[in-house]
Design a protein around this motif. Sequence first.
Motif, PDB file in Angstrom:
ATOM      1  N   ASP A 108     -27.764 -29.376  22.683  1.00  0.00           N
ATOM      2  CA  ASP A 108     -29.112 -29.216  22.253  1.00  0.00           C
ATOM      3  C   ASP A 108     -29.842 -27.997  21.815  1.00  0.00           C
ATOM      4  O   ASP A 108     -30.972 -28.103  21.723  1.00  0.00           O
ATOM      5  N   GLU A 109     -28.988 -26.935  21.689  1.00  0.00           N
ATOM      6  CA  GLU A 109     -29.670 -25.676  21.552  1.00  0.00           C
ATOM      7  C   GLU A 109     -29.987 -25.502  20.254  1.00  0.00           C
ATOM      8  O   GLU A 109     -29.442 -25.846  19.344  1.00  0.00           O
ATOM      9  N   PRO A 110     -31.301 -25.126  19.912  1.00  0.00           N
ATOM     10  CA  PRO A 110     -31.881 -24.744  18.593  1.00  0.00           C
ATOM     11  C   PRO A 110     -30.890 -23.945  17.546  1.00  0.00           C
ATOM     12  O   PRO A 110     -30.290 -22.962  18.271  1.00  0.00           O
ATOM     13  N   TRP A 111     -30.579 -24.477  16.496  1.00  0.00           N
ATOM     14  CA  TRP A 111     -29.883 -23.565  15.671  1.00  0.00           C
ATOM     15  C   TRP A 111     -30.077 -22.115  15.452  1.00  0.00           C
ATOM     16  O   TRP A 111     -29.409 -21.281  15.305  1.00  0.00           O
ATOM     17  N   ARG A 112     -31.389 -22.005  15.603  1.00  0.00           N
ATOM     18  CA  ARG A 112     -31.742 -20.403  15.249  1.00  0.00           C
ATOM     19  C   ARG A 112     -31.241 -19.797  16.454  1.00  0.00           C
ATOM     20  O   ARG A 112     -30.890 -18.305  16.410  1.00  0.00           O
ATOM     21  N   ALA A 113     -31.416 -20.026  17.686  1.00  0.00           N
ATOM     22  CA  ALA A 113     -30.900 -19.534  18.771  1.00  0.00           C
ATOM     23  C   ALA A 113     -29.473 -19.243  18.939  1.00  0.00           C
ATOM     24  O   ALA A 113     -28.605 -18.304  19.193  1.00  0.00           O
ATOM     25  N   ARG A 114     -28.684 -20.384  18.195  1.00  0.00           N
ATOM     26  CA  ARG A 114     -27.201 -20.206  18.118  1.00  0.00           C
ATOM     27  C   ARG A 114     -26.874 -19.079  17.190  1.00  0.00           C
ATOM     28  O   ARG A 114     -25.750 -18.499  17.401  1.00  0.00           O
ATOM     29  N   VAL A 115     -27.238 -19.015  16.108  1.00  0.00           N
ATOM     30  CA  VAL A 115     -27.089 -18.176  14.979  1.00  0.00           C
ATOM     31  C   VAL A 115     -27.508 -16.675  15.444  1.00  0.00           C
ATOM     32  O   VAL A 115     -26.793 -15.859  15.138  1.00  0.00           O
ATOM     33  N   THR A 116     -28.441 -16.798  16.414  1.00  0.00           N
ATOM     34  CA  THR A 116     -29.196 -15.280  16.841  1.00  0.00           C
ATOM     35  C   THR A 116     -28.018 -14.865  17.857  1.00  0.00           C
ATOM     36  O   THR A 116     -27.701 -13.632  17.669  1.00  0.00           O
ATOM     37  N   ALA A 117     -27.593 -15.926  18.364  1.00  0.00           N
ATOM     38  CA  ALA A 117     -26.233 -15.264  19.634  1.00  0.00           C
ATOM     39  C   ALA A 117     -25.080 -14.756  18.835  1.00  0.00           C
ATOM     40  O   ALA A 117     -24.480 -13.864  19.018  1.00  0.00           O
ATOM     41  N   VAL A 118     -24.909 -15.249  17.601  1.00  0.00           N
ATOM     42  CA  VAL A 118     -23.643 -14.959  16.838  1.00  0.00           C
ATOM     43  C   VAL A 118     -23.916 -13.622  16.278  1.00  0.00           C
ATOM     44  O   VAL A 118     -23.120 -12.585  16.330  1.00  0.00           O
ATOM     45  N   ALA A 119     -25.118 -13.380  15.987  1.00  0.00           N
ATOM     46  CA  ALA A 119     -25.633 -12.020  15.135  1.00  0.00           C
ATOM     47  C   ALA A 119     -25.695 -10.889  16.344  1.00  0.00           C
ATOM     48  O   ALA A 119     -25.129  -9.752  16.141  1.00  0.00           O
ATOM     49  N   ASP A 120     -26.315 -11.313  17.287  1.00  0.00           N
ATOM     50  CA  ASP A 120     -26.343 -10.280  18.501  1.00  0.00           C
ATOM     51  C   ASP A 120     -25.024  -9.997  18.838  1.00  0.00           C
ATOM     52  O   ASP A 120     -24.760  -8.812  19.390  1.00  0.00           O
ATOM     53  N   GLY A 121     -24.006 -10.681  19.049  1.00  0.00           N
ATOM     54  CA  GLY A 121     -22.686 -10.629  19.564  1.00  0.00           C
ATOM     55  C   GLY A 121     -22.019  -9.661  18.681  1.00  0.00           C
ATOM     56  O   GLY A 121     -21.076  -8.593  19.095  1.00  0.00           O
ATOM     57  N   ASN A 122     -22.135  -9.848  17.272  1.00  0.00           N
ATOM     58  CA  ASN A 122     -21.465  -8.843  16.354  1.00  0.00           C
ATOM     59  C   ASN A 122     -22.354  -7.425  16.299  1.00  0.00           C
ATOM     60  O   ASN A 122     -21.511  -6.393  16.074  1.00  0.00           O
ATOM     61  N   ARG A 123     -23.505  -7.397  16.206  1.00  0.00           N
ATOM     62  CA  ARG A 123     -24.048  -6.209  16.416  1.00  0.00           C
ATOM     63  C   ARG A 123     -23.710  -5.166  17.578  1.00  0.00           C
ATOM     64  O   ARG A 123     -23.414  -4.222  17.577  1.00  0.00           O
ATOM     65  N   ALA A 124     -23.623  -6.065  18.994  1.00  0.00           N
ATOM     66  CA  ALA A 124     -23.076  -5.353  19.961  1.00  0.00           C
ATOM     67  C   ALA A 124     -21.636  -4.814  19.627  1.00  0.00           C
ATOM     68  O   ALA A 124     -21.344  -3.772  20.408  1.00  0.00           O
ATOM     69  N   LEU A 125     -20.965  -5.604  19.076  1.00  0.00           N
ATOM     70  CA  LEU A 125     -19.408  -5.225  18.857  1.00  0.00           C
ATOM     71  C   LEU A 125     -19.584  -3.943  17.857  1.00  0.00           C
ATOM     72  O   LEU A 125     -18.611  -3.123  18.269  1.00  0.00           O
ATOM     73  N   TYR A 126     -20.135  -3.807  16.855  1.00  0.00           N
ATOM     74  CA  TYR A 126     -20.088  -2.772  16.044  1.00  0.00           C
ATOM     75  C   TYR A 126     -20.831  -1.276  16.834  1.00  0.00           C
ATOM     76  O   TYR A 126     -20.184  -0.358  16.635  1.00  0.00           O
ATOM     77  N   LEU A 127     -21.593  -1.666  17.829  1.00  0.00           N
ATOM     78  CA  LEU A 127     -22.119  -0.395  18.548  1.00  0.00           C
ATOM     79  C   LEU A 127     -21.337  -0.236  19.634  1.00  0.00           C
ATOM     80  O   LEU A 127     -21.138   0.987  19.983  1.00  0.00           O
ATOM     81  N   ARG A 128     -20.315  -1.007  20.083  1.00  0.00           N
ATOM     82  CA  ARG A 128     -19.544  -0.605  21.050  1.00  0.00           C
ATOM     83  C   ARG A 128     -18.286  -0.149  20.388  1.00  0.00           C
ATOM     84  O   ARG A 128     -17.437   0.977  21.058  1.00  0.00           O
TER      85      ARG A 128
END
Length: 261
Positions: A108-128
């Motif tokens: 039941d999580e809003p799609w924008r929150a799901r896609v934001t989580a994907v984006a944030d996870g990838n940004r963190a990976l690049y910075l790591r």
Amino acid sequence: MGVMATKERSSGAGDPARTLELLWRDGAAVPGGRRGPRPGLSVDAVVDAAIGLADEGGLDALTMRAVAQRLGVTPMTLYTYVPGKAELLDLMLDTVFLRMPRTSFAADEPWRARVTAVADGNRALYLRHPWLAELRVHRPPLGPGVMRKYEHELGAFEGLGLDDVAMDSALTYVLGFVQSAARAELDARAVDRESAMSDGEWWAAHEPLLARVFDGERFPLAARVGEASAVAYQGMYSPDHAYAFGLGRVLDGLGALIRSE
């Protein structure tokens, strides 16, 4: 940049059969030559050493000789585990994808929150792992890390009424934005590091000179908007603001697509 240099910064440039064999090794040591494996050494140990070198010094610091030195072996010994740098890059990429943290998606999580989580996870990976931004990944290695990442991230778009091609395209669109934003942020960090000055410090040092040569009446929009932005960013550029603003517009665009389906 020559062909060899390009291959050394690209995924999918090694022997396909050997690379797939190594990618799906399930953690076992897979010696590739006639000599027997060195006790205590494994493909995983080689990949970990390579990731460490790249994290510290970028892809320029990554050579087979440097990896061998870190592991305390000769380069010839290293080649019994990994055929060459091209295959090693694929193993490194797949490994960091396999290990990256993943946020579970509630039904039941809003799609924008799901896609934001994907984006944030990838940004963190690049910075790591900043070397990821240097690597060309047009042909990603089809290992367990790549496949698990793709499977998980597609889940952010499941149930939105998009067909399969649109789901893949939407994910590619999001990841492309994140990669671009991460590259800009890493470039800004490199400039700060190399100049030993933050954006705020650089601006403060150069503002008196700019004030003497810049004609605000000739460039009224540039003067007004530039001043407002510099105050808001506390400098010339804010990676966090650029990422948040850009991601918001990406989500708005996807929203229009989802509503039209």
